[in-house]
Design an enzyme around this catalytic site. Sequence first.
Site, PDB file in Angstrom:
ATOM      1  N   CYS A 122      -8.589 -32.148 -27.867  1.00 14.84           N
ATOM      2  CA  CYS A 122      -8.357 -31.190 -28.941  1.00 14.84           C
ATOM      3  C   CYS A 122      -9.219 -29.951 -28.730  1.00 14.84           C
ATOM      4  CB  CYS A 122      -8.651 -31.807 -30.313  1.00 14.84           C
ATOM      5  SG  CYS A 122     -10.399 -32.087 -30.596  1.00 14.84           S
ATOM      6  N   CYS A 147     -12.921 -30.452 -28.800  1.00 14.08           N
ATOM      7  CA  CYS A 147     -13.460 -30.958 -27.531  1.00 14.08           C
ATOM      8  C   CYS A 147     -13.850 -29.780 -26.636  1.00 14.08           C
ATOM      9  CB  CYS A 147     -12.421 -31.806 -26.798  1.00 14.08           C
ATOM     10  SG  CYS A 147     -11.801 -33.208 -27.719  1.00 14.08           S
ATOM     11  N   ASP A 149      -0.529   9.142 -11.765  1.00 11.06           N
ATOM     12  CA  ASP A 149      -0.781   9.854 -10.519  1.00 11.06           C
ATOM     13  C   ASP A 149       0.591  10.255  -9.952  1.00 11.06           C
ATOM     14  OD1 ASP A 149      -2.106  10.708  -8.120  1.00 11.06           O
ATOM     15  OD2 ASP A 149      -1.431   8.853  -7.194  1.00 11.06           O
ATOM     16  N   ASP A 203      -2.480   4.608  -7.472  1.00 10.88           N
ATOM     17  CA  ASP A 203      -2.347   3.726  -6.307  1.00 10.88           C
ATOM     18  C   ASP A 203      -3.367   4.012  -5.220  1.00 10.88           C
ATOM     19  OD1 ASP A 203      -1.366   6.175  -5.397  1.00 10.88           O
ATOM     20  OD2 ASP A 203       0.017   5.207  -4.003  1.00 10.88           O
ATOM     21  N   ASP A 240      -7.908   7.414  -7.353  1.00 11.98           N
ATOM     22  CA  ASP A 240      -7.570   7.066  -8.735  1.00 11.98           C
ATOM     23  C   ASP A 240      -8.537   6.038  -9.329  1.00 11.98           C
ATOM     24  OD1 ASP A 240      -5.203   8.653  -8.645  1.00 11.98           O
ATOM     25  OD2 ASP A 240      -4.195   7.021  -7.592  1.00 11.98           O
TER      26      ASP A 240
END
Length: 728
Positions: free
Chosen positions: A15, A18, A425, A618, A622
């Site tokens: 549970c 726990c 970008d 990418d 950046d």
Amino acid sequence: MATKEKTFPVTDMSCASCAISVQKLVQSLEGVKQADVNYANQSLKVVYDENETSPEKFKKAVVSIGYDLLIDEMNAKQEQEEIQINNYKKLRSNLIWAAIFTVPLVAIAMFFMDTPYSNFIMLLLSAPVVFLFGRSFFINAYKQAKHGNANMDTLVALSTGIAWLFSVFNTFFPNYWLSKGITPHVYFETAAVVILFVMVGKLLEESAKSNTSSAIKKLIGLQPKTITVLVDGKEISKNIEEAKIGDLVLVKSGEKIAIDGLVTEGSSYVDESMINGEPLATEKTIGSKVYAGTINQKGSFVFKAEKVGADTLLANIIKMVQQAQGSKAPVQKLVDKIAGIFVPVVLILSIVTFFVWIIFANENAVSHGLLAMVTVLVIACPCALGLATPTAIMVGVGKGASKGILIKDAESLEQAKNINAIILDKTGTITEGKPTVDDQTWFNDDPLLKSILKSLESRSEHPLADAIIKDLNSQNIENIYIKNFESLTGKGVKADFNDKTYYVGSHRLMDDLKIDTPREQNDNLNNNTIIYFSTDKELIAIIGIADKIKVNSKTAIKNLHDLGIEVYMLTGDSENTAKAVAENVGIEHYQFDSMPSDKENFVKKLQSERKKVAMVGDGINDSQALARADVSIAMGKGSDIAIDVAKITLISSDLDKITEAIKLSKQTVRIIKQNLFWAFIYNIIGIPLAAGLLFPINGFLLNPMIAGAAMALSSVSVVSNSLRLKFS
């Protein structure tokens, strides 16, 4: 200090309480900086100082409170799955046997109470159900009690144990109550049915939880076990574990690709939908990249292995999805605090309930008080609370992975719904990132200069450099040795040859060098990105590079506008190029000549205006802005640095996936809120009803058996609601 972060599978947790117990215990160990337990996927993430502690110490501590930690990195996941399968089979077996004993027990309690020795028969039928098939509840409760903890097993063990022992007393000593004018009721069937219903709930919960991690299982299933390697023209079969970088791997029609590599011979179409979510097969020819887990279609080809084992794209996707599914959303911190005190509070409420009945009730006060106390213990369920957030996160992250959207952590998935400003970008994000030389003007026809240019660009990491290299390769221009190469961030590169310094870069670099650039030449290259090649004194060449806009960029940006999101474009390119691209795709706000620091400052500016900003890029340039943004998104075909910094990666580099990611975030958060609402409302309504709140009004007292069924269904309903995400 040597800080490490590792995730270990945890077994035998039953549970949410726990999970809190394990988390608190490990967090308290010396050398542990942070510990997080995810109940839904049964994992423990630990940040620790390896000079002060070790996984062996974590395991010893976790075992001491009745659970186990699997620290063998090679086999941990497989071992955990085997344990879960065995536990599931054992639970199912115990459930079947419990049902066999409980059905006649309930029949006697309902229809044959007047049968001679019925109480003794029910005692004999209920004892195996409670103490044999349901013994795990008592064992786990005892282990928790030894450390001063309590969990759901404690509630089940106390409720059924008290009901059963009370019934035994009434069976052997009925005159004690008869002498007081009280009917000695027995609740053997209640204890057995509660055990049975809780076991049914656990079985359904385990089955549903296994479905939430189906995305991981599918990804792992994409990995073939063997490969065919060409050695001196002969085909040799190898286990995937034996694959090495440089192996020449043969892929036949219909086969799965096992590792990442570069096609060296042949051609085909490859289905990459399981990696990037795109339905159309991709053509692969010599020089094309192929990835593990994708499926070759009709042709056959040979590729050279570039990444094997844990370094393949598929392996990294699996790792990222596992980490994301194990991470916690911010809202989970509050839920964890509530779950941590839930069981002790319920225990106190059950005792208060019993004494309230004793004090204020007249007829059958003890019997009703005991029944109400048992019902309170049975109906309270911390599991629904514990499962509300992580199951939704697991399904959401898995669904994202199946669509080619890799989400690094739960916080990013939760935050994406709040985005109201997106910065894009240009190169490789809005455009294809496959630039080609469109036009060029040389002011010096010395062929050596082209060799110098190629050598400079061969050392550059800028995506535009590839276009120039390809163009010079087509002219059979060779590299030469250059010295003192240096990358000038955001401007270009430089190097020395024969005591002269040569530069390649933007007009910003030319301005720094105070070199005039002919206006008429720039105008001729209006919509292209312009690259300048020069010494520190004179201009040598102007090169115009074209980069096609992606087919779906315009549609993707319109979809973002339709969501009410402001879209900005930042580029290091010139004003003319930036303006042309922005107008083409429907972006009103753009900024040109942007250095990496300019991009980061622009993110800060929008954030100062109380906007929730997503940065999409990418490249290395950046990475600063990506790190600063509220939500950072990298293109899957971008640089490793950008992908490493970003919280979300779009494997296919398809801009429309941003819209999908935002919608997925909104759906996931909506499901989390629904789950938390039902988990809270269930306990808020259920516990007072179980305590007998309505008894003085209409005589209604909730049956513990119904309470047991409701408790079991509460967890199942939360997990089932999370699974709706798969089909939304």
